[in-house]
Design a protein around this motif. Structure first.
Motif, mmCIF file in Angstrom:
data_model
loop_
_atom_site.group_PDB
_atom_site.id
_atom_site.type_symbol
_atom_site.label_atom_id
_atom_site.label_comp_id
_atom_site.label_asym_id
_atom_site.label_seq_id
_atom_site.Cartn_x
_atom_site.Cartn_y
_atom_site.Cartn_z
ATOM 1 N N HIS A 66 0.840 -1.207 0.000
ATOM 2 C CA HIS A 66 0.000 0.000 0.000
ATOM 3 C C HIS A 66 0.874 1.255 0.000
ATOM 4 N N ALA A 67 1.980 1.197 0.717
ATOM 5 C CA ALA A 67 2.861 2.359 0.841
ATOM 6 C C ALA A 67 3.584 2.688 -0.463
ATOM 7 N N THR A 68 3.611 1.764 -1.399
ATOM 8 C CA THR A 68 4.271 2.017 -2.680
ATOM 9 C C THR A 68 3.274 2.150 -3.829
ATOM 10 N N ALA A 69 1.981 2.143 -3.495
ATOM 11 C CA ALA A 69 0.960 2.341 -4.527
ATOM 12 C C ALA A 69 1.101 3.756 -5.082
ATOM 13 N N PRO A 70 0.741 3.946 -6.338
ATOM 14 C CA PRO A 70 0.873 5.288 -6.922
ATOM 15 C C PRO A 70 0.088 6.336 -6.131
ATOM 16 N N LEU A 71 0.700 7.495 -5.987
ATOM 17 C CA LEU A 71 0.023 8.622 -5.350
ATOM 18 C C LEU A 71 -0.949 9.252 -6.351
ATOM 19 N N PRO A 72 -1.949 9.964 -5.856
ATOM 20 C CA PRO A 72 -2.901 10.589 -6.780
ATOM 21 C C PRO A 72 -2.240 11.684 -7.608
ATOM 22 N N ASP A 83 -10.419 3.844 -4.185
ATOM 23 C CA ASP A 83 -9.328 2.934 -4.568
ATOM 24 C C ASP A 83 -8.240 2.878 -3.499
ATOM 25 N N ASN A 84 -7.917 4.001 -2.891
ATOM 26 C CA ASN A 84 -6.913 4.046 -1.834
ATOM 27 C C ASN A 84 -7.361 3.212 -0.633
ATOM 28 N N THR A 85 -8.620 3.328 -0.280
ATOM 29 C CA THR A 85 -9.142 2.571 0.855
ATOM 30 C C THR A 85 -9.156 1.074 0.541
ATOM 31 N N ARG A 86 -9.521 0.727 -0.682
ATOM 32 C CA ARG A 86 -9.492 -0.694 -1.092
ATOM 33 C C ARG A 86 -8.063 -1.241 -1.074
ATOM 34 N N SER A 87 -7.096 -0.433 -1.502
ATOM 35 C CA SER A 87 -5.690 -0.850 -1.485
ATOM 36 C C SER A 87 -5.238 -1.134 -0.058
ATOM 37 N N PHE A 88 -5.631 -0.281 0.863
ATOM 38 C CA PHE A 88 -5.305 -0.467 2.277
ATOM 39 C C PHE A 88 -5.885 -1.795 2.767
ATOM 40 N N ARG A 89 -7.146 -2.058 2.438
ATOM 41 C CA ARG A 89 -7.791 -3.309 2.848
ATOM 42 C C ARG A 89 -7.054 -4.523 2.271
ATOM 43 N N MET A 125 -3.324 -9.309 3.184
ATOM 44 C CA MET A 125 -2.212 -10.112 2.661
ATOM 45 C C MET A 125 -1.500 -10.909 3.755
ATOM 46 N N ARG A 126 -1.616 -10.459 4.982
ATOM 47 C CA ARG A 126 -0.921 -11.101 6.096
ATOM 48 C C ARG A 126 -1.926 -11.641 7.094
ATOM 49 N N ARG A 127 -1.632 -12.810 7.603
ATOM 50 C CA ARG A 127 -2.436 -13.338 8.705
ATOM 51 C C ARG A 127 -2.353 -12.331 9.853
ATOM 52 N N ASP A 128 -3.480 -12.005 10.424
ATOM 53 C CA ASP A 128 -3.551 -11.018 11.506
ATOM 54 C C ASP A 128 -2.990 -9.661 11.084
ATOM 55 N N GLY A 129 -3.093 -9.355 9.790
ATOM 56 C CA GLY A 129 -2.563 -8.095 9.278
ATOM 57 C C GLY A 129 -3.180 -6.875 9.944
ATOM 58 N N ALA A 130 -4.483 -6.921 10.196
ATOM 59 C CA ALA A 130 -5.138 -5.774 10.834
ATOM 60 C C ALA A 130 -4.699 -5.639 12.289
ATOM 61 N N ARG A 178 -9.814 3.705 9.940
ATOM 62 C CA ARG A 178 -10.294 2.944 11.101
ATOM 63 C C ARG A 178 -11.390 1.959 10.714
ATOM 64 N N PHE A 179 -12.263 2.378 9.814
ATOM 65 C CA PHE A 179 -13.293 1.465 9.316
ATOM 66 C C PHE A 179 -12.647 0.258 8.644
ATOM 67 N N THR A 180 -11.620 0.510 7.846
ATOM 68 C CA THR A 180 -10.948 -0.573 7.128
ATOM 69 C C THR A 180 -10.266 -1.533 8.095
ATOM 70 N N VAL A 181 -9.539 -1.006 9.062
ATOM 71 C CA VAL A 181 -8.874 -1.873 10.046
ATOM 72 C C VAL A 181 -9.919 -2.700 10.791
ATOM 73 N N GLY A 182 -10.996 -2.064 11.228
ATOM 74 C CA GLY A 182 -12.052 -2.789 11.944
ATOM 75 C C GLY A 182 -12.700 -3.856 11.085
#
Length: 186
Positions: free
Chosen positions: A60-66, A78-84, A89-94, A135-139
């Motif tokens: 997510h940190a290397t995704a293209p900036l707007p 799209d940014n929020t979906r990328s974060f999700r 991608m990782r077990r217990d990523g959130a 926060r919504f995405t992490v939750g």
């Protein structure tokens, strides 16, 4: 053994066994080193977890900036979906990410905020929308990663609802985005 190798091995342990199983003792054993040698790279387990969280967020940190040509509404979604996707991608990523401070990502966050403001979103609304979406995405991902319901809904009692996590996420994201659009009139 270098810092990157320790982080990579710690992320491997996370993916195999989950966040609760990540310990300096287990990590040292996997690396075939003595536990105190890990302190050369990380003073505390908290430091290790922070480094793991930062590394896990790399996609997510290397995704293209707007860019100025981007529609802020599409970019925000799209940014929020990328974060999700990155959290998933990782077990217990959130859980790993929750409570971490994005120290390596501050310039990118500033640039995202500048884009929203330049697109006509008031600064305070841009800040609150990014915070709410994050926060919504992490939750959402916390709930999704904790879901132990069987994949086969026929195995569940009739009164237990089956949650389509992606649809629920998209519905919540739409509510946040539509609220921001309504608030800004943009």
């Amino acid at each position: 053994m270098n810092r990157e190798a320790v982080i990579a091995e710690a992320l491997g342990l996370l993916d195999e066994a989950g966040l609760d199983a990540v310990s300096t003792r287990r990590l040292a054993k996997r690396l075939n080193v003595e536990q105190p040698s890990l302190y050369w790279h990380f003073r505390t387990k908290k430091d290790l977890l922070a480094a793991m969280a930062e590394a896990a967020m790399e996609p997510h940190a290397t995704a293209p900036l707007p860019t100025p040509e981007d529609d802020w509404r599409d970019w925000f979604a799209d940014n929020t979906r990328s974060f999700r996707r990155t959290l998933l991608m990782r077990r217990d990523g959130a859980r790993l990410h929750a409570g971490s401070t994005p120290t390596g990502d501050l310039d990118r966050i500033r640039r995202k905020m500048e884009f929203l403001i330049a697109s006509g979103v008031p600064e305070r609304d841009a800040q609150m929308a990014m915070l709410a979406a994050g926060r919504f995405t992490v939750g959402s991902v916390l709930e999704e990663q904790a879901d132990t319901a069987p994949a086969d809904s026929a195995a569940l009692p009739a009164d237990v609802p089956v949650i389509d996590h992606e649809s629920a996420f998209e519905a919540g994201l739409a509510l946040i985005l539509n609220g921001l659009i309504q608030r800004t009139g943009a």
